[in-house]
Design an enzyme around this catalytic site. Sequence first.
Site, mmCIF file in Angstrom:
data_model
loop_
_atom_site.group_PDB
_atom_site.id
_atom_site.type_symbol
_atom_site.label_atom_id
_atom_site.label_comp_id
_atom_site.label_asym_id
_atom_site.label_seq_id
_atom_site.Cartn_x
_atom_site.Cartn_y
_atom_site.Cartn_z
ATOM 1 N N HIS A 83 -1.512 2.810 -6.098
ATOM 2 C CA HIS A 83 -2.286 1.699 -6.629
ATOM 3 C C HIS A 83 -3.600 2.213 -7.205
ATOM 4 C CE1 HIS A 83 -0.168 -1.709 -4.213
ATOM 5 N NE2 HIS A 83 0.670 -0.987 -4.941
ATOM 6 N N GLU A 85 -6.649 1.247 -6.716
ATOM 7 C CA GLU A 85 -7.672 1.431 -5.693
ATOM 8 C C GLU A 85 -7.461 2.746 -4.951
ATOM 9 O OE1 GLU A 85 -6.308 -2.985 -5.328
ATOM 10 O OE2 GLU A 85 -5.487 -1.088 -6.043
ATOM 11 N N CYS A 111 -4.092 -5.083 -2.166
ATOM 12 C CA CYS A 111 -3.019 -5.343 -1.200
ATOM 13 C C CYS A 111 -3.505 -4.911 0.185
ATOM 14 C CB CYS A 111 -1.760 -4.575 -1.594
ATOM 15 S SG CYS A 111 -1.895 -2.782 -1.332
ATOM 16 N N CYS A 114 -4.241 -1.065 0.444
ATOM 17 C CA CYS A 114 -5.499 -0.722 -0.227
ATOM 18 C C CYS A 114 -6.686 -1.280 0.553
ATOM 19 C CB CYS A 114 -5.504 -1.231 -1.662
ATOM 20 S SG CYS A 114 -4.335 -0.335 -2.712
#
Length: 169
Positions: A83, A85, A111, A114
């Site tokens: 991801h 992040e 999410c 993260c």
Amino acid sequence: MLRVTNDRPTWDEYFLEMAQVVSRRSTCLRRRVGALLVRDKRILATGYNGAPAGLPHCEQVGCRREQLGIPSGERQELCRALHAEQNAIIQAALHGVNTRGSVLYCTTQPCITCAKMLINAGVLRVVYSGDYADDMAMEMLAAAGVELVRAPAPPLPQARSSAPGKEPS
């Protein structure tokens, strides 16, 4: 996106616009996400969602989750990509940049995975513009004292006319 008006963007708008630009590097077939880690109005690191360095991207080999019909937000462990992040945190670590006390600007709500990483990376504030169906992530960030700000997506640029009533050339 560039904001072409006489008004200066707020810092949140400024950094969210940059996160949108970063998202254009994404190689995800389902959702392009960009993220910035910022402290004292200085960018520490950026990240976008895509496969680990040196590995084929989903746009080259296809999306396994799409092939299996897995809805967004489920079975993330089957995704080849990191991801945005996560990539921002990894880039900071790779280059020896301390993330404690930083702000995350992201084009999508984090999410749960993260969120846990952001908490442990010392992120104090998360500003995001797009929704993601993960209530547990929001609950965990709030419980950790991370400030959450849902901001509208930055506006699209508008053409600037050279004179009133005239079309821009």
